[in-house]
Design an enzyme around this catalytic site. Structure first.
Site, PDB file in Angstrom:
ATOM      1  N   LYS A 150      49.473  31.507  58.382  1.00 14.82           N
ATOM      2  CA  LYS A 150      49.765  32.889  57.981  1.00 14.82           C
ATOM      3  C   LYS A 150      48.938  33.292  56.763  1.00 14.82           C
ATOM      4  O   LYS A 150      48.515  34.431  56.651  1.00 14.82           O
ATOM      5  CB  LYS A 150      51.258  33.022  57.654  1.00 14.82           C
ATOM      6  CG  LYS A 150      52.121  33.133  58.898  1.00 14.82           C
ATOM      7  CD  LYS A 150      53.573  33.373  58.522  1.00 14.82           C
ATOM      8  CE  LYS A 150      54.245  32.080  58.117  1.00 14.82           C
ATOM      9  NZ  LYS A 150      55.699  32.189  57.982  1.00 14.82           N
ATOM     10  N   ARG A 208      52.565  19.945  65.563  1.00 18.18           N
ATOM     11  CA  ARG A 208      52.201  21.368  65.436  1.00 18.18           C
ATOM     12  C   ARG A 208      51.236  21.740  66.537  1.00 18.18           C
ATOM     13  O   ARG A 208      50.515  20.892  67.060  1.00 18.18           O
ATOM     14  CB  ARG A 208      51.402  21.616  64.149  1.00 18.18           C
ATOM     15  CG  ARG A 208      52.056  21.456  62.866  1.00 18.18           C
ATOM     16  CD  ARG A 208      51.021  21.665  61.748  1.00 18.18           C
ATOM     17  NE  ARG A 208      50.627  23.056  61.614  1.00 18.18           N
ATOM     18  CZ  ARG A 208      51.335  23.968  60.963  1.00 18.18           C
ATOM     19  NH1 ARG A 208      52.466  23.642  60.386  1.00 18.18           N
ATOM     20  NH2 ARG A 208      50.903  25.195  60.873  1.00 18.18           N
ATOM     21  N   GLU A 254      59.699  31.943  57.601  1.00 16.55           N
ATOM     22  CA  GLU A 254      59.642  32.639  56.317  1.00 16.55           C
ATOM     23  C   GLU A 254      59.061  34.024  56.597  1.00 16.55           C
ATOM     24  O   GLU A 254      58.000  34.130  57.221  1.00 16.55           O
ATOM     25  CB  GLU A 254      58.740  31.876  55.334  1.00 16.55           C
ATOM     26  CG  GLU A 254      58.723  32.577  53.989  1.00 16.55           C
ATOM     27  CD  GLU A 254      57.923  31.882  52.898  1.00 16.55           C
ATOM     28  OE1 GLU A 254      57.359  30.796  53.161  1.00 16.55           O
ATOM     29  OE2 GLU A 254      57.869  32.448  51.797  1.00 16.55           O
TER      30      GLU A 254
HETATM   31  P1  ATP Z   1      52.116  28.859  58.281  1.00 13.42           P
HETATM   32  O1  ATP Z   1      51.568  27.531  57.842  1.00 13.42           O
HETATM   33  O2  ATP Z   1      51.329  29.512  59.343  1.00 13.42           O
HETATM   34  O3  ATP Z   1      52.434  29.779  57.165  1.00 13.42           O
HETATM   35  P2  ATP Z   1      54.769  27.983  58.265  1.00 13.42           P
HETATM   36  O4  ATP Z   1      55.116  26.656  58.810  1.00 13.42           O
HETATM   37  O5  ATP Z   1      54.722  28.124  56.805  1.00 13.42           O
HETATM   38  O6  ATP Z   1      53.466  28.490  58.979  1.00 13.42           O
HETATM   39  P3  ATP Z   1      57.288  29.150  58.783  1.00 13.42           P
HETATM   40  O7  ATP Z   1      57.622  30.583  58.852  1.00 13.42           O
HETATM   41  O8  ATP Z   1      57.815  28.355  57.662  1.00 13.42           O
HETATM   42  O9  ATP Z   1      55.707  29.101  58.819  1.00 13.42           O
HETATM   43  O10 ATP Z   1      57.579  28.437  60.151  1.00 13.42           O
HETATM   44  C1  ATP Z   1      58.762  28.598  60.900  1.00 13.42           C
HETATM   45  C2  ATP Z   1      58.845  27.472  61.890  1.00 13.42           C
HETATM   46  O11 ATP Z   1      57.709  27.473  62.736  1.00 13.42           O
HETATM   47  C3  ATP Z   1      58.889  26.123  61.209  1.00 13.42           C
HETATM   48  O12 ATP Z   1      59.916  25.364  61.801  1.00 13.42           O
HETATM   49  C4  ATP Z   1      57.547  25.513  61.473  1.00 13.42           C
HETATM   50  O13 ATP Z   1      57.633  24.133  61.572  1.00 13.42           O
HETATM   51  C5  ATP Z   1      57.156  26.183  62.794  1.00 13.42           C
HETATM   52  N1  ATP Z   1      55.697  26.268  62.917  1.00 13.42           N
HETATM   53  C6  ATP Z   1      54.838  26.879  62.081  1.00 13.42           C
HETATM   54  N2  ATP Z   1      53.567  26.706  62.470  1.00 13.42           N
HETATM   55  C7  ATP Z   1      53.617  25.963  63.607  1.00 13.42           C
HETATM   56  C8  ATP Z   1      52.632  25.434  64.506  1.00 13.42           C
HETATM   57  N3  ATP Z   1      51.338  25.645  64.309  1.00 13.42           N
HETATM   58  N4  ATP Z   1      53.059  24.722  65.561  1.00 13.42           N
HETATM   59  C9  ATP Z   1      54.374  24.511  65.768  1.00 13.42           C
HETATM   60  N5  ATP Z   1      55.342  24.977  64.968  1.00 13.42           N
HETATM   61  C10 ATP Z   1      54.989  25.690  63.903  1.00 13.42           C
HETATM   62 MG    MG Z   2      56.569  27.583  55.683  1.00 12.29          MG
END
Ligand code: ATP
Ligand code: MG
Length: 556
Positions: A274, A264, A28
């Site tokens: 984020k 994760r 995102e």
């Molecule tokens: P955040 O919680 O930091 O905002 P998010 O999961 O909302 O992270 P996205 O931009 O939706 O962020 O994530 C894109 C991809 O990265 C998704 O497939 C998510 O599963 C993966 N991802 C995000 N954080 C992690 C993490 N800590 N470890 C492994 N994969 C991750």
């Molecule tokens: Mg997300």
């Protein structure tokens, strides 16, 4: 091979999806990528590379409130810097029309309804995993009314938050995500970074993600474990239309994308969200997304982490189905392992005091030749000016030392100046406050390193730089951002848990060979640690960031 690679290999053997492998990385664009995302990137792009497939980049841009092109650009830059190549760039917003049409289809088939309750009311009716929820009073609205209201929502006739479109599934389902999940919400406060004011309703993650995978032909939709509970809904939404609307996907009847999940990445002494990182940036608690203390890709880069070190760290931790916490020490160990092999050694004196070699002729100058990395002549040498006055570390001199002090002390032991001569301290000079301003010593002209006399051993070797030609440099000594191991599990606000000593700045005297360094050049400052030239560094104002200290606690 990790467990997802094993699944992919088996699918290939069974000729699933006609042998096609397609993954996607779906960020995102609401923040910069962090090292947690790198774990997902290495998986998504890695699978495609390893099995001859393609990985597309898809921006999951369904919430205009938080998204911005600044983030889109940084995400593409970071992925490229890590060394990965995407096939196509897609945006969930490219599918807003198809998704809207699908929502109309759900309404027409009696599978969706417009709910006028508040978010609180909807939450109250959800029930618990062991107790069924309650139906919304709007659940049985006639189809025509739902169609009219949903179109009014999109037309901008309904204020934000007044209505949502919900899937009509099962308010008693043991999977809470099936209890009439929200499909669409109204957002009119912010224009979308790509579609502007075209849309007033935006799909929720669950109604957008699986369909986007389906439209694109993704075969393996890989994400993190928190989505396990969403998987049945992912399948449900696609199953409702896929076989009736072959035009929506070029991959033929029966094709389905499948979701797979891995653990994760969480690392000690940092936060991996984020939202929290944005707070740190907005409140000025760090210097920006690329502050070298941040676990973002741009922060790590500025800290001196190489793409190779970051990827090798991800390799080391691997992929499982169990959530855990990785020791920050392992990340530091990985970057040290790489820099140890390639970072040239140089001298930087952090707390300088002047050393005068009283028997070295005034006005005389010579050049010391030192290997960039001791014992690796193939990595070249550098030239160090040497003369009567040098800078040494204040702590390498003690006016009154006992027998256990091996460095400089009047009447004390012989000490070697690194790559140069052996000296012996004779005395010092102090200012009115008693601070030592100059150390005096004599040298042995026959003890130069590289000559016969250079083999003479001393108990200690100290660092020095030539006072005449030394450069001043700002050195930023970074340390872990948080004072506690797991800030996210602490009951205190995470902003109260910051390490107050995460940045110390010193003005160092560095050797003149560093006059033409460029941002991203790596060095080992002898006895101090690994350093990188900061992006803001110039010839007039040199800035070095500490990547990692020399000491490795990880191997113990
Ligand atoms: P955040 O919680 O930091 O905002 P998010 O999961 O909302 O992270 P996205 O931009 O939706 O962020 O994530 C894109 C991809 O990265 C998704 O497939 C998510 O599963 C993966 N991802 C995000 N954080 C992690 C993490 N800590 N470890 C492994 N994969 C991750
Ligand atoms: Mg997300």
């Amino acid at each position: 091979m990790n467990f997802i690679e094993e699944i992919v290999e088996k699918d290939l053997q069974e000729k699933k999806n006609d042998g096609r492998i397609q993954t996607r990385f779906p960020p995102e664009p609401n923040g910069y990528l962090h090292i947690g995302h790198v774990k997902a990137i290495c998986m998504d792009f890695g699978i495609a590379e390893k099995f001859g497939g393609v990985c597309n980049l898809r921006f999951d841009d369904t919430n205009p409130v938080k998204e911005d092109v600044e983030y889109v650009d940084s995400i593409m830059h970071d992925i490229s810097w890590l060394g990965f190549h995407w096939g196509n760039v897609y945006y969930a917003s490219d599918y807003f029309q198809q998704l809207y049409d699908l929502a109309l289809r759900f309404i027409r088939e009696g599978k969706a309804y417009v709910d006028e309750q508040t978010a609180e009311q909807i939450a109250q009716q959800k029930g618990t995993p062991t107790e069924p929820g309650q139906n919304s009073p709007y659940r049985d609205r006639p189809v025509e009314e739902n169609l009219r209201l949903f179109e009014a929502m999109q037309a901008g006739e309904i204020p934000d938050g007044k209505m949502v479109l919900r899937a009509k599934i099962d308010m008693a389902n043991p999977n809470m995500h099936f209890r009439d999940p929200i499909m669409y919400r109204i957002i009119t406060t912010h224009p979308h970074h790509r579609t502007g004011r075209r849309w007033n309703v935006y799909p929720m993650y669950d109604f957008a993600h699986g369909q986007s995978d389906y439209f694109e032909g993704v075969t393996h939709s890989i994400c993190t474990l928190e989505f396990v509970v969403h998987r049945p809904l992912y399948d449900y939404f696609i199953d409702q239309f896929a076989d009736d609307e072959p035009s929506l996907s070029p991959w033929g009847k029966g094709y389905r994308p499948h979701q797979y999940e891995f653990n994760r990445l969480n690392i000690t002494y940092t936060v991996m969200s984020k939202r929290k990182m944005l707070q740190l940036v907005k409140e000025g608690l760090v210097a920006g997304w690329d502050d070298p203390r941040m676990p973002t890709v741009c922060g790590l880069r500025r800290r001196g982490y190489t793409a190779q070190a970051i990827r090798s760290f991800i390799d080391k931790i691997g992929y499982t189905k169990v959530e855990g916490m990785i020791d920050l020490g392992l990340l530091e160990h990985t970057v040290r392992e790489e820099l140890k092999e390639k970072a040239p050694r140089v001298c930087a004196i952090f707390d300088p005091v002047r050393l005068v070699i009283t028997n070295y002729p005034e006005g005389q100058k010579e050049t010391i030749v030192a290997e960039n990395i001791d014992g690796k002549p193939e990595l070249g040498t550098r030239q160090l000016p040497f003369s009567r006055e040098l800078w040494i570390e204040r702590q390498d001199f003690l006016e009154n030392a006992d027998k256990n002090f091996y460095r400089l002390s009047p009447g004390g032991r012989e000490v070697r100046l690194k790559s140069a001569y052996i000296i012996q301290a004779t005395g010092c000079e102090k200012d009115a406050d008693g601070n030592i301003t100059t150390v005096y010593a004599t040298y042995d002209p026959d003890s130069k390193s590289g000559t016969e006399g250079g083999n003479r051993k001393t108990k200690a070797t100290i660092n020095w730089v030539d006072a005449d030609t030394a450069l001043s440099a700002e050195v930023r000594l970074y340390d872990r951002l948080f004072a506690v191991e797991n800030p996210s599990a602490d009951e205190r606000d995470f902003r109260e848990l910051l390490n107050p000593d995460s940045l110390r700045v010193v003005t160092a005297k560095v050797e003149s060979s560093l006059h033409d360094v460029k941002p991203q050049d790596h060095f080992q400052f002898l006895k101090q640690g690994y350093f990188v030239v900061d992006d803001d560094s110039t010839a007039e104002h040199l800035i070095f960031n500490r990547t990692a200290s020399l000491k490795d606690n990880w191997m113990k």
